[in-house]
Design an enzyme around this catalytic site. Structure first.
Site, PDB file in Angstrom:
ATOM      1  N   ASN A   1      17.332  28.994  54.188  1.00 39.36           N
ATOM      2  CA  ASN A   1      16.450  28.956  53.012  1.00 39.36           C
ATOM      3  C   ASN A   1      16.439  27.517  52.498  1.00 39.36           C
ATOM      4  O   ASN A   1      17.405  27.067  51.893  1.00 39.36           O
ATOM      5  CB  ASN A   1      17.003  29.916  51.941  1.00 39.36           C
ATOM      6  CG  ASN A   1      16.266  29.799  50.619  1.00 39.36           C
ATOM      7  OD1 ASN A   1      15.165  29.234  50.563  1.00 39.36           O
ATOM      8  ND2 ASN A   1      16.856  30.318  49.565  1.00 39.36           N
TER       9      ASN A   1
ATOM     10  N   LYS B   1      14.791  26.309  50.144  1.00 35.52           N
ATOM     11  CA  LYS B   1      14.492  26.227  48.706  1.00 35.52           C
ATOM     12  C   LYS B   1      13.419  25.152  48.483  1.00 35.52           C
ATOM     13  O   LYS B   1      12.538  24.982  49.310  1.00 35.52           O
ATOM     14  CB  LYS B   1      15.756  25.946  47.895  1.00 35.52           C
ATOM     15  CG  LYS B   1      16.920  26.858  48.280  1.00 35.52           C
ATOM     16  CD  LYS B   1      18.016  26.840  47.269  1.00 35.52           C
ATOM     17  CE  LYS B   1      19.190  27.637  47.785  1.00 35.52           C
ATOM     18  NZ  LYS B   1      20.084  28.055  46.761  1.00 35.52           N
TER      19      LYS B   1
ATOM     20  N   HIS C   1      14.975  36.712  45.947  1.00 33.44           N
ATOM     21  CA  HIS C   1      16.135  35.811  45.903  1.00 33.44           C
ATOM     22  C   HIS C   1      16.632  35.741  44.457  1.00 33.44           C
ATOM     23  O   HIS C   1      15.832  35.815  43.523  1.00 33.44           O
ATOM     24  CB  HIS C   1      15.710  34.426  46.415  1.00 33.44           C
ATOM     25  CG  HIS C   1      16.878  33.513  46.602  1.00 33.44           C
ATOM     26  ND1 HIS C   1      17.444  32.823  45.565  1.00 33.44           N
ATOM     27  CD2 HIS C   1      17.588  33.194  47.718  1.00 33.44           C
ATOM     28  CE1 HIS C   1      18.469  32.113  46.035  1.00 33.44           C
ATOM     29  NE2 HIS C   1      18.573  32.318  47.341  1.00 33.44           N
TER      30      HIS C   1
ATOM     31  N   GLU D   1      17.447  33.372  42.663  1.00 33.42           N
ATOM     32  CA  GLU D   1      16.805  32.325  41.849  1.00 33.42           C
ATOM     33  C   GLU D   1      15.446  32.796  41.338  1.00 33.42           C
ATOM     34  O   GLU D   1      15.019  32.430  40.254  1.00 33.42           O
ATOM     35  CB  GLU D   1      16.682  31.025  42.671  1.00 33.42           C
ATOM     36  CG  GLU D   1      18.056  30.364  42.829  1.00 33.42           C
ATOM     37  CD  GLU D   1      18.210  29.513  44.063  1.00 33.42           C
ATOM     38  OE1 GLU D   1      17.205  29.179  44.714  1.00 33.42           O
ATOM     39  OE2 GLU D   1      19.369  29.191  44.394  1.00 33.42           O
TER      40      GLU D   1
ATOM     41  N   GLU E   1      23.892  38.562  48.587  1.00 35.21           N
ATOM     42  CA  GLU E   1      24.211  37.219  48.109  1.00 35.21           C
ATOM     43  C   GLU E   1      24.796  37.301  46.703  1.00 35.21           C
ATOM     44  O   GLU E   1      24.036  37.407  45.718  1.00 35.21           O
ATOM     45  CB  GLU E   1      22.947  36.361  48.053  1.00 35.21           C
ATOM     46  CG  GLU E   1      22.260  36.177  49.383  1.00 35.21           C
ATOM     47  CD  GLU E   1      21.429  34.902  49.380  1.00 35.21           C
ATOM     48  OE1 GLU E   1      21.682  34.037  50.215  1.00 35.21           O
ATOM     49  OE2 GLU E   1      20.543  34.761  48.514  1.00 35.21           O
TER      50      GLU E   1
ATOM     51  N   GLY F   1      25.099  28.270  45.997  1.00 39.65           N
ATOM     52  CA  GLY F   1      24.999  26.860  45.613  1.00 39.65           C
ATOM     53  C   GLY F   1      26.172  26.370  44.784  1.00 39.65           C
ATOM     54  O   GLY F   1      26.109  25.298  44.192  1.00 39.65           O
TER      55      GLY F   1
ATOM     56  N   SER G   1      27.025  29.963  49.831  1.00 37.98           N
ATOM     57  CA  SER G   1      27.884  28.861  50.260  1.00 37.98           C
ATOM     58  C   SER G   1      28.450  29.047  51.675  1.00 37.98           C
ATOM     59  O   SER G   1      29.615  28.742  51.935  1.00 37.98           O
ATOM     60  CB  SER G   1      29.007  28.621  49.250  1.00 37.98           C
ATOM     61  OG  SER G   1      28.447  28.249  47.998  1.00 37.98           O
TER      62      SER G   1
HETATM   63  C1  PEP Z   1      20.646  30.783  49.279  1.00 33.90           C
HETATM   64  O1  PEP Z   1      19.864  29.987  48.811  1.00 33.90           O
HETATM   65  O2  PEP Z   1      20.246  31.895  49.618  1.00 33.90           O
HETATM   66  C2  PEP Z   1      22.049  30.399  49.430  1.00 33.90           C
HETATM   67  C3  PEP Z   1      22.888  31.283  49.866  1.00 33.90           C
HETATM   68  O3  PEP Z   1      22.382  29.091  49.073  1.00 33.90           O
HETATM   69  P1  PEP Z   1      23.768  28.342  49.402  1.00 33.90           P
HETATM   70  O4  PEP Z   1      24.062  28.576  50.865  1.00 33.90           O
HETATM   71  O5  PEP Z   1      23.505  26.911  49.097  1.00 33.90           O
HETATM   72  O6  PEP Z   1      24.820  28.953  48.535  1.00 33.90           O
END
Ligand code: PEP
Length: 254
Positions: free
Chosen positions: A9, A11, A96, A98, A168, A174, A214
């Site tokens: 992803n 973003k 997601h 976000e 997630e 992040g 992460s």
């Molecule tokens: C994501 O954006 O779905 C995500 C898991 O980000 P990160 O790996 O940076 O935590």
């Protein structure tokens, strides 16, 4: 055997020029056999048409990060499923955290988008996960179950296995904080149990459940080694070839 799906992803990173440069070096580095692993990249909308020809003839599939639940119309700023298909998308990330957090996406809205994606021939990567506050209150399972039940509302069993679930935990996105493999496995097993009760054990056995939060080269082998973790949705670490490639390698069964 379920495939392992490793999706990146991006973003809101990489413009059209950066996309061309990244895809060129990424596909050049994908010299090894992927075996059971499917690889997906999800750039911003403006990079999809740039990425499409560069990915043609490679094993990498293209995905978007969001879509409208409408087919077309006066919805300024929105992108329809048909538009995503026209630039080569196979997958689309839905709900997601976000988008839930900053753009007011709700469980009902996520369900509409999941159903529209399926009806449009796109494979939804539907995201669920609890906040830190919810985990600390001990309500992780109930929050995630509510999200999973909602996303599958009115999805018939024959379509359910086309949905990829991405667990997630919001506190791990992040932040550099990863769920331990045991914490992640426990929620994945709970989700698979829930899919058994919603549909059947056959469907639950076929559904892909990714972990996200992460994921890095240093933790990918252990996470992907858990019995109910069937892939990863990767944010930060997918933006560099040096970190995305080892995560893909971690998904290849010995
Ligand atoms: C994501 O954006 O779905 C995500 C898991 O980000 P990160 O790996 O940076 O935590």
């Amino acid at each position: 055997m379920r495939p392992t799906i490793i999706a990146g992803n991006w973003k809101m990173f990489k413009d059209a020029h950066e996309t061309s440069a990244f895809i060129a070096s990424f596909t050049k580095a994908l010299t090894f056999e992927l075996k059971n692993v499917k690889v997906v990249v999800c750039p911003p909308f403006t990079s999809l048409a740039v990425a499409q020809p560069l990915l043609a003839g490679t094993p990498v599939a293209l995905g978007a990060q969001n879509m409208s639940p409408e087919d077309e119309g006066a919805f300024t700023g929105e992108i329809a499923p048909k538009m995503l298909k026209s630039v080569g998308c196979t997958y689309v990330i839905i709900g997601h955290s976000e988008r839930r957090q900053y753009f007011g996406e709700t469980n009902d809205g996520v369900n509409r988008k999941v159903r529209k994606a399926l009806a449009s021939g796109l494979l939804p990567i539907a995201c669920v996960g609890e906040t830190l506050e919810e985990r600390e209150k001990g309500v992780t399972d109930s929050v995630v179950s509510t999200q999973v039940k909602a996303l599958f509302k009115d999805v018939p069993e024959q379509d359910a296995t086309r949905v990829v679930i991405a667990y997630e935990p919001v506190w791990a996105i992040g932040t550099g904080k990863t769920a331990t493999p045991e914490q992640a496995q426990a929620v994945h097993a709970m989700i698979r149990g829930l899919v058994t009760s919603l549909y059947s054990s056959e469907t639950a056995g076929r559904i892909v459940i990714q972990y996200g939060g992460s994921v890095k080269p240093e933790n990918a082998v252990e996470l992907l080694g858990q019995p109910d973790i069937d892939g990863a949705l990767v944010g930060g670490a997918c933006l560099k070839v040096e970190s995305f490639i080892p995560i893909i390698r971690a998904g290849i069964a010995p």
